[in-house]
Design a protein around this motif. Structure first.
Motif, PDB file in Angstrom:
ATOM      1  N   ARG A  16       0.843  -1.194   0.000  1.00 59.07           N
ATOM      2  CA  ARG A  16       0.000   0.000   0.000  1.00 59.07           C
ATOM      3  C   ARG A  16       0.878   1.243   0.000  1.00 59.07           C
ATOM      4  O   ARG A  16       1.814   1.346   0.812  1.00 59.07           O
ATOM      5  N   LEU A  17       0.593   2.164  -0.910  1.00 61.68           N
ATOM      6  CA  LEU A  17       1.325   3.433  -0.967  1.00 61.68           C
ATOM      7  C   LEU A  17       0.785   4.340   0.119  1.00 61.68           C
ATOM      8  O   LEU A  17      -0.396   4.706   0.108  1.00 61.68           O
ATOM      9  N   ILE A  18       1.636   4.707   1.088  1.00 69.93           N
ATOM     10  CA  ILE A  18       1.167   5.519   2.218  1.00 69.93           C
ATOM     11  C   ILE A  18       1.747   6.926   2.220  1.00 69.93           C
ATOM     12  O   ILE A  18       1.265   7.795   2.954  1.00 69.93           O
ATOM     13  N   GLY A  19       2.795   7.167   1.431  1.00 69.93           N
ATOM     14  CA  GLY A  19       3.406   8.480   1.409  1.00 69.93           C
ATOM     15  C   GLY A  19       4.128   8.739   0.106  1.00 69.93           C
ATOM     16  O   GLY A  19       4.535   7.797  -0.592  1.00 69.93           O
ATOM     17  N   HIS A  20       4.270  10.011  -0.224  1.00 67.15           N
ATOM     18  CA  HIS A  20       4.974  10.374  -1.464  1.00 67.15           C
ATOM     19  C   HIS A  20       5.592  11.755  -1.298  1.00 67.15           C
ATOM     20  O   HIS A  20       5.017  12.645  -0.660  1.00 67.15           O
ATOM     21  N   SER A  21       6.779  11.919  -1.858  1.00 67.21           N
ATOM     22  CA  SER A  21       7.424  13.229  -1.897  1.00 67.21           C
ATOM     23  C   SER A  21       7.898  13.530  -3.308  1.00 67.21           C
ATOM     24  O   SER A  21       8.561  12.698  -3.927  1.00 67.21           O
ATOM     25  N   PRO A  22       7.562  14.702  -3.838  1.00 61.31           N
ATOM     26  CA  PRO A  22       8.114  15.117  -5.125  1.00 61.31           C
ATOM     27  C   PRO A  22       9.549  15.615  -5.026  1.00 61.31           C
ATOM     28  O   PRO A  22      10.137  16.054  -6.015  1.00 61.31           O
ATOM     29  N   ILE A  23      10.127  15.530  -3.847  1.00 60.07           N
ATOM     30  CA  ILE A  23      11.526  15.883  -3.563  1.00 60.07           C
ATOM     31  C   ILE A  23      11.810  17.331  -3.982  1.00 60.07           C
ATOM     32  O   ILE A  23      12.811  17.642  -4.624  1.00 60.07           O
ATOM     33  N   GLY A  24      10.909  18.191  -3.614  1.00 59.36           N
ATOM     34  CA  GLY A  24      11.126  19.612  -3.874  1.00 59.36           C
ATOM     35  C   GLY A  24      11.183  19.968  -5.341  1.00 59.36           C
ATOM     36  O   GLY A  24      11.851  20.938  -5.724  1.00 59.36           O
ATOM     37  N   GLY A  25      10.493  19.199  -6.178  1.00 60.79           N
ATOM     38  CA  GLY A  25      10.498  19.469  -7.616  1.00 60.79           C
ATOM     39  C   GLY A  25      11.619  18.784  -8.363  1.00 60.79           C
ATOM     40  O   GLY A  25      11.715  18.920  -9.589  1.00 60.79           O
ATOM     41  N   ARG A  26      12.462  18.073  -7.649  1.00 61.13           N
ATOM     42  CA  ARG A  26      13.531  17.284  -8.284  1.00 61.13           C
ATOM     43  C   ARG A  26      13.167  15.807  -8.115  1.00 61.13           C
ATOM     44  O   ARG A  26      13.665  15.122  -7.237  1.00 61.13           O
ATOM     45  N   GLY A  27      12.304  15.337  -8.988  1.00 58.12           N
ATOM     46  CA  GLY A  27      11.720  14.010  -8.819  1.00 58.12           C
ATOM     47  C   GLY A  27      12.612  12.866  -9.217  1.00 58.12           C
ATOM     48  O   GLY A  27      12.265  11.697  -9.002  1.00 58.12           O
ATOM     49  N   ASP A  28      13.756  13.170  -9.810  1.00 58.60           N
ATOM     50  CA  ASP A  28      14.648  12.099 -10.256  1.00 58.60           C
ATOM     51  C   ASP A  28      15.486  11.583  -9.084  1.00 58.60           C
ATOM     52  O   ASP A  28      16.153  12.335  -8.398  1.00 58.60           O
TER      53      ASP A  28
END
Length: 420
Positions: A16-28
């Motif tokens: 189950r996906l419980i969290g996500h971060s776009p890493i401050g706009g640096r998604g790589d």
């Protein structure tokens, strides 16, 4: 304000996906460490690394970004106690004249492509080696030391504390990355202690490569257990090296299954209590153009004679070969001290097939026990030409509590709960 929205996975079974971060706009993201409640993410295209507060995994917090030096990438890193080790190397994917297409990088020796293998270095415009940071304050890395080498630089490191680290390094005069041991007795002034390479790689020394056309013999990385370094050499296969004398590593065994298989040997995982070794071959071309890639299980009771006894099942919940991008293994959770450690439950990234869990209680019959395929990225950070906008799960780290953290080449950091 932190974006805490959680995207809907393309597929999930017992995860189950419980969290996500776009890493401050640096998604790589590429290599990933989770340490003291912070995720350290190396960027392949955003030229540096980021630190994300994941103490609340359902609501990842602020991001600290550290810019790489000019023309340098920081695609791999290691954490232990108060130290962070970050590799420095020429940003190869930014060198579009030499690596105009993805296939070039994976199917010929990097040193030869860049003209470094003959012993004459190009004019230096990047940092090569490793940088050491103090992370006693986790999100405020303080640079305390460097190791500089000639040539292209380091690729990946292994460090779990103590005096010794291990890396893949591409020196001027070599065809590709070789194995090195690093003395960290003084973290402010690390030193290369020993080297080992496959015969034929020291081209400036008059050696001639035995690689077939379209093959690349270069070490990706080694994982060290006891006095043995288990090293993956892409199309050069697998070696077991005795590192009891760090100045003079010695070969214990060498196995290569390419051909008939397609090479790309990438990620080793020793399971010392069971005398087993798990090894993943990386899929490196779209639509399985480099052949089907496997995760292999080896019996290493006799270290001089490792024997493959099984392979992991191939994900079949969708037609991933047609999906686009790479379909096949990439990285394994490496049972680091302080993380989740198991010799029966293995976690792997499978690129466009996301993150997978496998039970190898019966080493002869591995079975998949969980999967999660994050959704396609909404922004493409990968600047390579004609890359498809699909998930390419890159690295996986499982913390002591059993939470799964996974990076992607474009889609940010996913935090996943495994159903057990």
């Amino acid at each position: 304000m932190t974006d805490i929205s959680i995207p809907t996975p393309d597929f999930a079974r017992n995860m189950r996906l419980i969290g996500h971060s776009p890493i401050g706009g640096r998604g790589d993201g590429l290599q990933l460490m989770v340490h003291r409640g912070y995720a350290y993410v190396a960027h392949p295209w955003s030229s540096g690394f980021s630190i994300i507060d994941v103490r609340d995994p359902k609501r990842p917090g602020p991001v600290t970004y550290v810019q790489a030096p000019a023309n340098t990438w920081n695609i791999h890193l290691q954490t232990h106690d108060d130290l962070l080790l970050v590799i420095d190397a020429l940003d190869l994917f930014a060198d579009v004249q030499s690596f105009a297409g993805e296939k070039t990088y994976y199917t010929q020796s990097v040193g030869e492509t860049l003209g470094e293998s003959g012993g004459r270095a190009r004019e230096r415009s990047w940092d090569a080696g490793m940088t050491v940071y103090d992370i006693s304050i986790p999100d405020r890395p303080r640079r305390i030391g460097t190791l500089r080498i000639d040539g292209i630089g380091f690729h990946r490191i292994w460090y779990v504390g103590g005096r010794w680290a291990y890396a893949s390094a591409l020196f001027t005069g070599f065809s590709d990355y070789i194995f090195v041991t690093i003395d960290l007795a003084n973290p402010a002034r690390p030193e290369i202690a020993g080297r080992w390479w496959l015969p034929g790689m020291h081209t400036a020394g008059g050696e001639t490569s035995t690689a077939l056309p379209g093959q690349r013999f270069g070490m990706h990385h080694a994982v060290v257990s006891g006095n043995t370094a288990y090293a993956a050499w892409r199309d050069g296969g697998l070696t077991l090296l005795d590192v009891s004398n760090h100045a003079e590593p010695k070969l214990v065994a060498h196995r290569n299954w390419s051909p008939p298989y397609g090479g790309g040997t990438h990620s080793p995982l020793p399971l010392p209590e069971r005398d087993l070794l798990v090894v993943a071959d990386e899929a490196v071309l779209d639509h399985e153009a480099d052949g089907r890639k496997h995760v292999w299980v080896f019996d290493i009771r006799q270290p001089t004679n490792p024997i493959s006894i099984s392979t992991f099942p191939i994900p079949d919940d969708a037609d991933y070969t047609r999906k686009g991008g790479h379909f096949g293994p990439h990285n394994l959770h490496e049972n680091r001290p302080g993380s989740f450690i198991s010799e029966t439950l293995i976690f792997a990234t499978w690129q466009n097939a996301g993150v997978r869990a496998f039970d190898i209680s019966d080493a002869y019959h591995p079975r998949e026990t969980g999967a999660l395929v994050p959704p396609a990225p909404t922004v493409m950070t990968d600047r390579r030409k004609d890359r498809p906008p699909v998930i390419q799960s890159a690295d996986v780290f499982v913390d002591r509590a059993g939470l799964i953290f996974a990076t992607d080449y474009n889609a940010g950091l996913s935090i996943i709960e495994y159903g057990g």
